[in-house]
Design an enzyme around this catalytic site. Structure first.
Site, PDB file in Angstrom:
ATOM      1  N   HIS A  18     -30.444  -5.206  34.955  1.00 37.20           N
ATOM      2  CA  HIS A  18     -30.012  -4.138  35.872  1.00 37.20           C
ATOM      3  C   HIS A  18     -30.493  -4.430  37.294  1.00 37.20           C
ATOM      4  O   HIS A  18     -29.739  -4.292  38.254  1.00 37.20           O
ATOM      5  CB  HIS A  18     -30.631  -2.791  35.467  1.00 37.20           C
ATOM      6  CG  HIS A  18     -30.169  -2.229  34.156  1.00 37.20           C
ATOM      7  ND1 HIS A  18     -31.042  -1.810  33.188  1.00 37.20           N
ATOM      8  CD2 HIS A  18     -28.927  -2.006  33.662  1.00 37.20           C
ATOM      9  CE1 HIS A  18     -30.368  -1.330  32.154  1.00 37.20           C
ATOM     10  NE2 HIS A  18     -29.076  -1.459  32.411  1.00 37.20           N
ATOM     11  N   LYS A  42     -26.591  10.834  23.567  1.00 40.14           N
ATOM     12  CA  LYS A  42     -27.428   9.729  23.100  1.00 40.14           C
ATOM     13  C   LYS A  42     -28.826  10.263  22.819  1.00 40.14           C
ATOM     14  O   LYS A  42     -29.159  11.385  23.196  1.00 40.14           O
ATOM     15  CB  LYS A  42     -27.500   8.643  24.173  1.00 40.14           C
ATOM     16  CG  LYS A  42     -26.244   7.786  24.245  1.00 40.14           C
ATOM     17  CD  LYS A  42     -26.505   6.549  25.080  1.00 40.14           C
ATOM     18  CE  LYS A  42     -25.264   5.694  25.229  1.00 40.14           C
ATOM     19  NZ  LYS A  42     -25.501   4.545  26.116  1.00 40.14           N
ATOM     20  N   ARG A  91     -21.792  -8.684  31.290  1.00 38.03           N
ATOM     21  CA  ARG A  91     -22.628  -9.705  30.650  1.00 38.03           C
ATOM     22  C   ARG A  91     -21.806 -10.732  29.896  1.00 38.03           C
ATOM     23  O   ARG A  91     -22.046 -11.918  29.961  1.00 38.03           O
ATOM     24  CB  ARG A  91     -23.600  -9.046  29.661  1.00 38.03           C
ATOM     25  CG  ARG A  91     -24.743  -8.349  30.315  1.00 38.03           C
ATOM     26  CD  ARG A  91     -25.468  -7.495  29.336  1.00 38.03           C
ATOM     27  NE  ARG A  91     -24.579  -6.493  28.768  1.00 38.03           N
ATOM     28  CZ  ARG A  91     -24.970  -5.428  28.106  1.00 38.03           C
ATOM     29  NH1 ARG A  91     -26.236  -5.229  27.870  1.00 38.03           N
ATOM     30  NH2 ARG A  91     -24.102  -4.557  27.646  1.00 38.03           N
ATOM     31  N   SER A 129     -30.869  -2.739  27.292  1.00 35.29           N
ATOM     32  CA  SER A 129     -31.981  -1.797  27.098  1.00 35.29           C
ATOM     33  C   SER A 129     -32.272  -1.642  25.608  1.00 35.29           C
ATOM     34  O   SER A 129     -33.433  -1.523  25.211  1.00 35.29           O
ATOM     35  CB  SER A 129     -31.630  -0.431  27.698  1.00 35.29           C
ATOM     36  OG  SER A 129     -31.430  -0.545  29.081  1.00 35.29           O
TER      37      SER A 129
HETATM   38  O1  PNS Z   1     -25.690   2.147  30.800  1.00 38.27           O
HETATM   39  P1  PNS Z   1     -24.464   2.655  30.097  1.00 38.27           P
HETATM   40  O2  PNS Z   1     -24.845   3.617  28.990  1.00 38.27           O
HETATM   41  O3  PNS Z   1     -23.575   1.540  29.620  1.00 38.27           O
HETATM   42  O4  PNS Z   1     -23.646   3.475  31.205  1.00 38.27           O
HETATM   43  C1  PNS Z   1     -22.410   4.074  30.895  1.00 38.27           C
HETATM   44  C2  PNS Z   1     -21.920   4.983  32.034  1.00 38.27           C
HETATM   45  C3  PNS Z   1     -22.980   5.991  32.428  1.00 38.27           C
HETATM   46  C4  PNS Z   1     -21.585   4.142  33.234  1.00 38.27           C
HETATM   47  C5  PNS Z   1     -20.649   5.680  31.497  1.00 38.27           C
HETATM   48  O5  PNS Z   1     -20.912   6.223  30.245  1.00 38.27           O
HETATM   49  C6  PNS Z   1     -20.124   6.810  32.405  1.00 38.27           C
HETATM   50  O6  PNS Z   1     -19.631   6.552  33.459  1.00 38.27           O
HETATM   51  N1  PNS Z   1     -20.269   8.068  31.922  1.00 38.27           N
HETATM   52  C7  PNS Z   1     -19.877   9.259  32.648  1.00 38.27           C
HETATM   53  C8  PNS Z   1     -18.671   9.930  31.988  1.00 38.27           C
HETATM   54  C9  PNS Z   1     -17.379   9.373  32.536  1.00 38.27           C
HETATM   55  O7  PNS Z   1     -17.090   9.468  33.720  1.00 38.27           O
HETATM   56  N2  PNS Z   1     -16.566   8.721  31.670  1.00 38.27           N
HETATM   57  C10 PNS Z   1     -15.331   8.053  32.063  1.00 38.27           C
HETATM   58  C11 PNS Z   1     -14.112   8.883  31.847  1.00 38.27           C
HETATM   59  S1  PNS Z   1     -13.875   9.346  30.170  1.00 38.27           S
END
Ligand code: PNS
Length: 160
Positions: A18, A42, A91, A129
């Site tokens: 990150h 989560k 990644r 993570s």
């Molecule tokens: O570190 P992560 O868990 O891979 O991050 C995922 C994240 C936070 C980027 C993603 O889950 C997100 O953007 N969530 C917010 C909800 C949202 O806007 N979803 C997209 C439309 S359904």
């Protein structure tokens, strides 16, 4: 207005992967807002407050990086912050499909916000993570995967 990018994620906890993306992003955008998703579905190891604290501690040498948190849809948060970009790390091919879906949905919700992907440094292509938490749970060394503050926080969690 300068270019403002949001770098969203769970950051449970922040890893060197990150930080590589955040650092590289901070060289391209005028401001990068690293924002922790308050994801109730989560089961996080670290609270949002702890994750924010670790991010602040590990990015405080980057003057144009701000740390925050958000709830709900990312695109609404991006607009609220008057940002015009989202930055993400990729990644491996396995990340691609999900990220393509997210970027497409976000573009459908707001065409003005662009998603930028950076290829993760090869050193960290296997890193997540979840892997870090798994290793720390069994007391394997994570010192080349996370910053020292996170290593210490993981050790403290293990003692609880
Ligand atoms: O570190 P992560 O868990 O891979 O991050 C995922 C994240 C936070 C980027 C993603 O889950 C997100 O953007 N969530 C917010 C909800 C949202 O806007 N979803 C997209 C439309 S359904």
């Amino acid at each position: 207005m300068g270019s403002i990018a949001v770098c969203p994620g769970s950051f449970d906890p922040v890893t060197l992967g990150h930080l590589d993306i955040i650092t590289r992003g901070s060289k391209i955008f005028d401001k990068v807002i690293v924002s922790v998703l308050n994801n109730r579905s989560k089961n996080p190891l670290f609270s949002v407050e702890e994750r924010i604290e670790l991010l602040k501690e590990t990015t405080n040498h980057l003057p144009n990086v701000e740390v925050d948190h958000f709830d709900g849809l990312l695109i609404d948060y991006v607009k609220k912050k008057q940002a015009n970009a989202i930055i993400k790390g990729l990644r491996a091919v396995s990340d691609f499909e999900y990220e393509l879906q997210m970027a497409s949905i976000n573009r459908k919700l707001d065409e003005e916000v662009e998603t930028f992907f950076m290829m993760t440094n090869n050193h960290y292509s296997y890193l997540s993570s979840s892997i870090v938490k798994e290793l720390a749970k069994y007391e394997a060394s994570v010192n080349d995967l996370v910053p020292p503050a996170v290593e210490k926080a993981l050790r403290n969690k293990n003692r609880m």
